[in-house]
Design an enzyme around this catalytic site. Sequence first.
Site, mmCIF file in Angstrom:
data_model
loop_
_atom_site.group_PDB
_atom_site.id
_atom_site.type_symbol
_atom_site.label_atom_id
_atom_site.label_comp_id
_atom_site.label_asym_id
_atom_site.label_seq_id
_atom_site.Cartn_x
_atom_site.Cartn_y
_atom_site.Cartn_z
ATOM 1 C CG ASN A 25 -0.236 0.010 2.520
ATOM 2 O OD1 ASN A 25 0.978 -0.144 2.547
ATOM 3 N ND2 ASN A 25 -0.950 0.198 3.609
ATOM 4 C CG ASP A 27 2.626 1.635 4.693
ATOM 5 O OD1 ASP A 27 3.346 0.774 4.125
ATOM 6 O OD2 ASP A 27 1.865 1.359 5.636
ATOM 7 C CG ASP A 100 7.350 -14.632 16.795
ATOM 8 O OD1 ASP A 100 7.662 -15.030 17.936
ATOM 9 O OD2 ASP A 100 8.163 -14.357 15.904
ATOM 10 C CG ASP A 203 9.670 -13.861 21.678
ATOM 11 O OD1 ASP A 203 10.551 -13.877 20.816
ATOM 12 O OD2 ASP A 203 9.610 -13.006 22.586
ATOM 13 C CD GLU A 261 13.973 -16.507 20.978
ATOM 14 O OE1 GLU A 261 14.801 -15.747 20.472
ATOM 15 O OE2 GLU A 261 13.118 -16.106 21.794
ATOM 16 C CG HIS A 339 13.721 -11.655 13.927
ATOM 17 N ND1 HIS A 339 13.541 -13.002 14.156
ATOM 18 C CD2 HIS A 339 13.399 -11.034 15.082
ATOM 19 C CE1 HIS A 339 13.129 -13.181 15.406
ATOM 20 N NE2 HIS A 339 13.026 -12.006 15.987
ATOM 21 C CG ASP A 340 16.406 -11.752 17.258
ATOM 22 O OD1 ASP A 340 15.938 -10.609 17.075
ATOM 23 O OD2 ASP A 340 15.808 -12.640 17.896
HETATM 24 C C1 GLC Z 1 13.099 -12.859 20.949
HETATM 25 C C2 GLC Z 1 12.923 -12.217 19.599
HETATM 26 C C3 GLC Z 1 13.554 -10.856 19.623
HETATM 27 C C4 GLC Z 1 12.862 -10.042 20.677
HETATM 28 C C5 GLC Z 1 12.852 -10.745 22.031
HETATM 29 C C6 GLC Z 1 11.877 -10.120 22.966
HETATM 30 O O1 GLC Z 1 14.409 -13.119 21.263
HETATM 31 O O2 GLC Z 1 13.451 -13.035 18.609
HETATM 32 O O3 GLC Z 1 13.503 -10.222 18.372
HETATM 33 O O4 GLC Z 1 13.509 -8.814 20.832
HETATM 34 O O5 GLC Z 1 12.495 -12.096 21.934
HETATM 35 O O6 GLC Z 1 10.558 -10.444 22.619
#
Ligand code: GLC
Length: 567
Positions: A25, A27, A100, A203, A261, A339-340
């Site tokens: 869109n 943005d 997630d 998470d 995780e 993503h980390d």
């Molecule tokens: C997990 C996620 C990370 C986030 C953290 C707190 O480690 O992968 O991106 O900052 O949890 O939720």
Amino acid sequence: MGNVREWWHGLIVYQVYPMSFQDSNGDGIGDIRGVINRLDYIQNLGVNMIWLNPIFKSPKVDNGYDISDFLEIDPIFGTMAEVEELILEAHKRGIKVIFDFVMNHTSEQHPWFQEALKGKDNPYRDYYIWADGKNGGQDLPNNWESFFTGTVWEKEPSGDQYYFHLFAKEMPDLNWANPEVRRAMVDIAFFWLDKGVDGFRLDAFIHLQKEEGFPDVEGLDEGEIGLAENYYANLPKINEYMKFFTSTLRERYPDTFIVGEAASATVELARSYTDPVLGGCDTVITFRYFTMDEKSKDPRLSSNMQKTKLLYGAFKKNLQEWQKVMADVGGPTLYWNNHDMARVVSRIGDDSKHRDNSAKMLATLMYLQKGIPFILNGEELGMKNLYLNDIKDFKSPEAQTFYKNALALGYSEESVLYNLRESSKDASRGAMQWDQSAFAGFSTVPPWSGVNVEADYNVAAEEANPGSILHFYRKVLDLKKTDLFVEGDYHLWGTHDDFFVYERVMDKQVGLVICNVTDQPKEFVLHPLEHHGYRQILLQNEGNWLEGETLHLAPYGVAVFQTVYNS
Ligand code: GLC
């Protein structure tokens, strides 16, 4: 359970970081419609599950991991109707969808926390973790440090107590000792399962229990703080909480896929979290595979933001150990990226001279082992670290803290930015590279994250090039789907650290993966194998050749052989 093949052993997961995947869109922020529009691409890649990072309502202190409403879609991503459509459309293509699930904390803006702040008598007070300050309230309740630096304690705005936050102060931790919290989280999970999601990536679940009485970490000076893993990670009640969570969900939805995780979990803990009787996760993601060379690092600064090398010897041992212990639960998770962490081709491969070969070799090395691949969007293109010019452009709170601390210690701005570009999480969150247009086909306006635009590394260019990393990933995943590479036993060969060599064996079938992990050409003598007839190459990258019994491997060369035992 033995070696029973469960349905989820054949999963191949594609991680979509929604903010950076596809903007529909205009943005500058990726959205759900964008993911729907790209489902055919995802399907053609050969994966069968998508994991979406959080898309729920959030003030975005931590890019969506700070959730203010678990049951609402954040308007920047779209609507509930679009999410329902995404699930439906993914399912039509044989792709499962997991969300997630942030269970350790909420945003400070969550109504539960807003209620809790109203005082000790509020019914939601006990949803969070509170403590009195020491010395009549003057000092912090203890010396524990948060993962996002600073203390884990924050004084409530009106009132005398402190609340606990393992991450940012805007992310108060939930109190899992309270059965109402446990129930509330189950209800949230059911809400999404009722909508058709197939499971969750949990998470930070290993932090749900905190040591009672909040004892100080020993050995610190007065006024000093330090990480307190022994008091807030992997404590004994985690399995009890998890078992309640996973088994309650599976009573109604038996095939709910749960990947936890488990950042600091050892292999023994991982085994217990994935034990159906104990924790009930199907699999977990540990951070323990990647033993990096710590020698050159400054111990005063956050370790994971300082550029360094992977120690292949230790890495091989780690993977071997995980392969062994997790063998009868379908193997461990297999990943290079999320993503980390910075992008694999830059972090571990070579994103300049040997970009294609190193990306292809690393994919083969990792994903043909036993276990479930998790591929971060863009990895299949060989996307390298996002180039950010200015500290202002780094969005993660950790990058900002690192910058401040490193400058205070006398490092030059240039060297600090170098480390952040190479190692920060922001480096992996750049916009997906779809084509060569101004914003890489991600958007019509500058992306929130920044973007690399590259002529040869984008979906359009790589589709058109049969030798591209994208086409190679498809081949790796095709192989990965065969029974041999799902179920076969894993044997690591004892070799020099310049090589990473392993076999997968099932009945009389053998797949042999030979990787040169260096930037130099190498020779690998196949001699001992000859009687097994290792001659058919199933897959290889560029520049390798066989000469008699010698396999000449190009820098970062890889070859996968197949054979069948005769006897
Ligand atoms: C997990 C996620 C990370 C986030 C953290 C707190 O480690 O992968 O991106 O900052 O949890 O939720």
